[in-house]
Design an enzyme around this catalytic site. Structure first.
Site, PDB file in Angstrom:
ATOM      1  N   CYS A 198     111.610  33.776 135.701  1.00 40.01           N
ATOM      2  CA  CYS A 198     111.494  34.236 134.315  1.00 40.01           C
ATOM      3  C   CYS A 198     110.724  33.252 133.445  1.00 40.01           C
ATOM      4  CB  CYS A 198     112.880  34.480 133.735  1.00 40.01           C
ATOM      5  SG  CYS A 198     112.867  34.924 131.982  1.00 40.01           S
ATOM      6  N   CYS A 210     109.074  36.754 132.855  1.00 40.46           N
ATOM      7  CA  CYS A 210     109.273  37.305 131.512  1.00 40.46           C
ATOM      8  C   CYS A 210     108.542  36.536 130.418  1.00 40.46           C
ATOM      9  CB  CYS A 210     110.757  37.328 131.161  1.00 40.46           C
ATOM     10  SG  CYS A 210     111.865  37.823 132.480  1.00 40.46           S
ATOM     11  N   LYS A 225     104.640  36.421 130.716  1.00 42.02           N
ATOM     12  CA  LYS A 225     104.218  37.824 130.600  1.00 42.02           C
ATOM     13  C   LYS A 225     104.254  38.304 129.157  1.00 42.02           C
ATOM     14  CE  LYS A 225     107.235  40.664 130.602  1.00 42.02           C
ATOM     15  NZ  LYS A 225     107.831  41.319 131.772  1.00 42.02           N
ATOM     16  N   TYR A 270     106.528  47.952 137.443  1.00 36.75           N
ATOM     17  CA  TYR A 270     106.424  47.426 136.084  1.00 36.75           C
ATOM     18  C   TYR A 270     105.587  46.162 136.025  1.00 36.75           C
ATOM     19  CZ  TYR A 270     110.091  43.930 136.998  1.00 36.75           C
ATOM     20  OH  TYR A 270     110.814  42.878 137.478  1.00 36.75           O
ATOM     21  N   GLU A 330     102.334  45.979 133.646  1.00 41.17           N
ATOM     22  CA  GLU A 330     102.301  44.974 132.580  1.00 41.17           C
ATOM     23  C   GLU A 330     101.078  44.078 132.705  1.00 41.17           C
ATOM     24  OE1 GLU A 330     107.100  44.534 131.666  1.00 41.17           O
ATOM     25  OE2 GLU A 330     106.152  43.236 133.152  1.00 41.17           O
ATOM     26  N   HIS A 354     114.475  54.066 107.321  1.00 40.90           N
ATOM     27  CA  HIS A 354     113.168  54.705 107.148  1.00 40.90           C
ATOM     28  C   HIS A 354     112.215  53.795 106.375  1.00 40.90           C
ATOM     29  CE1 HIS A 354     110.451  58.109 107.016  1.00 40.90           C
ATOM     30  NE2 HIS A 354     110.263  57.899 105.721  1.00 40.90           N
ATOM     31  N   GLU A 412     114.529  54.985 114.076  1.00 40.27           N
ATOM     32  CA  GLU A 412     115.253  56.095 113.455  1.00 40.27           C
ATOM     33  C   GLU A 412     114.986  57.423 114.151  1.00 40.27           C
ATOM     34  OE1 GLU A 412     114.163  57.529 109.579  1.00 40.27           O
ATOM     35  OE2 GLU A 412     112.091  56.836 109.812  1.00 40.27           O
TER      36      GLU A 412
END
Length: 539
Positions: A102, A107, A110, A245, A249, A512, A517
């Site tokens: 990671c 992670c 990346k 993934y 990515e 909003h 939302e």
């Protein structure tokens, strides 16, 4: 700025200084930090281990996220702990420091590369918002400056991790560990010197490394995610083999940085994810200029006289094709590093082919040997999962806890250019588990407010909620494609852990204007056949 520490611990401080270089495997004592003005400087050198054997309450094999979390938690609970970590260089010679995948090649770098690509996109959008900039079409990314910045941050994290282990009194050995017996681990240092570590409990947290295809030229000329974040040259025209993934990515940020990028897809995009969402992600990437070659497998790689790589591949009909690339990156999956542990010495059972461990509550078939992280069979290969499981395991071993890791409803995000976040079941898995007649799928396209002024395409911004049809319609899956998907899905993941119902979701008042939302406004079911496209931003 300074901090004082008592006893044998020395003080450390932040000071203004030119960055230093630290190879975590070299034994050097200075860190490297990405900020030219502020560098972490340690006044104390890390302790060297002199004895040839020691006894511990816990030995952790692997210095990644899960192993370190377990080790630190165990020490806090009074255990004597040692951690072994050793990085075997990739076929291209890339190696890194303490912290696991990671921190070093996963992670963290990346996400930084992803952010770099998004900033490039924002440059073009800024003009529409009135910013007076040079011609955005002339803006280019400096690959060397980017990788230096990313690696500076990674090295600083390596250093801080070592310091944290020292301060918490976790013994760290830069050594490759393997089993001598069920209570003894052999640590082999880079100089070949061995040390025996005896322990009542042992945790396997070695993670995995990328696979290479068994084709001519793959090992000689290909790279993986182990190499891309510190590549010493601009990648140029790039072929990415694999559409999981990691492949998507990498393709996303390379394309965003201006490099011609192609993905070779063996079967489907994002296998294991909701396939409708996966196809939306792929379509959006194609719109951005990423090329997809479907139902194709590489056959060989040759290096041409001009230094470029000629890749041969075969399509679904068996026809052969070829093209030249500057870089070929393999993202075809990872293998668990369990064979290196000499599992036969303790009778450790592994899953054939994958080498993974089928553990119950992290306990292997050997009662005092445990496993956390990516080596576990059919568990999410995610850093937060390994960390949480490692902490809970340490609490059970040394703190009298009975809390076990819950591997269900773990949220995740694919950091594709337009991100995809999800938690719970995919639509396909929900149907397979409960039957089509027993689930309701709500869905909607939406228009992010920030897309309006620069007139960005909103075609692929989409949300989906999978719920049971009975009673209050318990929500069993949520899926979101759009900006900041990771930030959006995190809160809803907590709600699902609390048994969120569709009724409760609809009674929630959204903020909003935000994209999050949209989950609170969703109302159209797939079963109804109605158009899920909104007519306005507030409809």
């Amino acid at each position: 700025m300074s901090e004082r520490r008592t006893g044998k611990e020395k003080s450390w401080r932040l000071c203004r200084k030119k960055p230093q270089t630290l190879d975590d495997d070299s034994g050097e004592d200075e860190p490297r930090n990405g900020n030219e003005n502020v560098t972490l400087e340690l006044k104390a050198k890390l302790p060297k281990t002199a004895d040839k054997s020691s006894t511990y309450d816990l030995v952790v094999i692997g210095g990644g996220s899960g192993g370190l979390a377990a080790a630190k938690e165990a020490v806090e609970l009074g255990a004597k702990v040692a951690v072994l970590d050793f990085v075997t260089p990739s076929p291209q010679g890339t190696k890194w420091g303490l912290g696991g995948t990671c921190v070093n090649v996963g992670c963290i770098p990346k996400k930084l590369m992803h952010q770099a690509a998004l900033l490039g996109e924002a440059v073009h959008e800024a003009v529409a918002y009135g910013w007076q900039l040079p011609d955005p079409n002339t803006v280019q990314n400096d690959w060397s400056a980017l990788t230096n910045a990313v690696q500076s941050h990674v090295k600083s994290v390596n250093w801080v991790t070592r310091v944290e282990l020292r301060n918490k009194k976790v013994e760290y050995l830069n050594a490759l560990g393997y089993f001598k017996d069920a209570n003894t681990v052999v640590g082999v240092g880079k100089n070949g010197e061995e040390k025996l570590l005896s322990a009542k409990n042992i945790i396997i947290a070695v993670g995995g490394r990328p696979r290479y295809p068994d084709i001519p030229g793959a090992l000689e000329y290909g790279i993986t995610s182990d190499d891309i974040f510190s590549l010493d040259r601009a990648p140029g025209k790039t072929l990415i083999v694999g559409a999981g993934y990691i492949g998507l990515e990498c393709a996303g940020f390379l394309n965003g940085l201006g490099y011609d990028t192609t993905i070779l897809v063996r079967s489907v995009v994002l296998r294991g994810f909701d396939q409708q969402m996966a196809n939306i992600v792929a379509e959006e990437m194609e719109q951005r200029g990423v090329h997809f070659v479907y139902q194709a497998k590489p056959k060989a790689i040759e290096k041409q006289d001009d230094g470029r790589l000629l890749v041969h591949w075969v399509d679904r009909d068996g026809a052969l094709h070829q093209d030249a690339y500057d870089t070929v990156l393999f993202a075809i999956g990872r293998r668990a590093l369990t064979q290196e542990l000499k599992p036969e010495n303790v009778g450790l059972k592994l899953i054939p082919d994958t080498g993974k461990i089928d553990a119950l509550n992290e306990q292997t078939n050997i009662p005092n040997i445990y496993a956390v992280g990516d080596v576990l069979h059919k568990k999410p290969e995610l850093t937060p999962v390994a960390i949480h499981a490692g902490r809970l395991l340490a609490r059970r071993l040394f703190g009298g806890s009975h809390e076990k890791m819950d591997y269900t409803n773990v949220a995740t995000t694919v950091f594709s250019p337009l991100e995809y976040g999800c938690v719970g079941l995919s639509e396909e898995d929900a149907i397979a588990l409960h039957g089509d007649d027993n689930i309701e799928v709500y869905h909607a396209y939406y228009k992010p407010t920030e897309f309006f002024v620069p007139q960005k395409n909103v075609k692929h911004c989409y949300v989906k909620v999978v719920a049971l049809r009975k009673d209050d319609q318990k929500v069993i899956g949520m899926h979101f494609v759009g900006p900041h998907a990771g930030e959006v899905i995190q809160g809803f993941a907590a709600a699902i852990k609390c048994n969120l119902t569709f009724r409760a979701l609809k009674s929630t008042v959204g903020i909003h204007p935000t994209t999050a939302e949209e989950f609170t406004r969703i109302s159209i079911t797939k079963r109804s056949g109605l158009d899920p496209t909104p007519q306005s931003c507030c409809s």
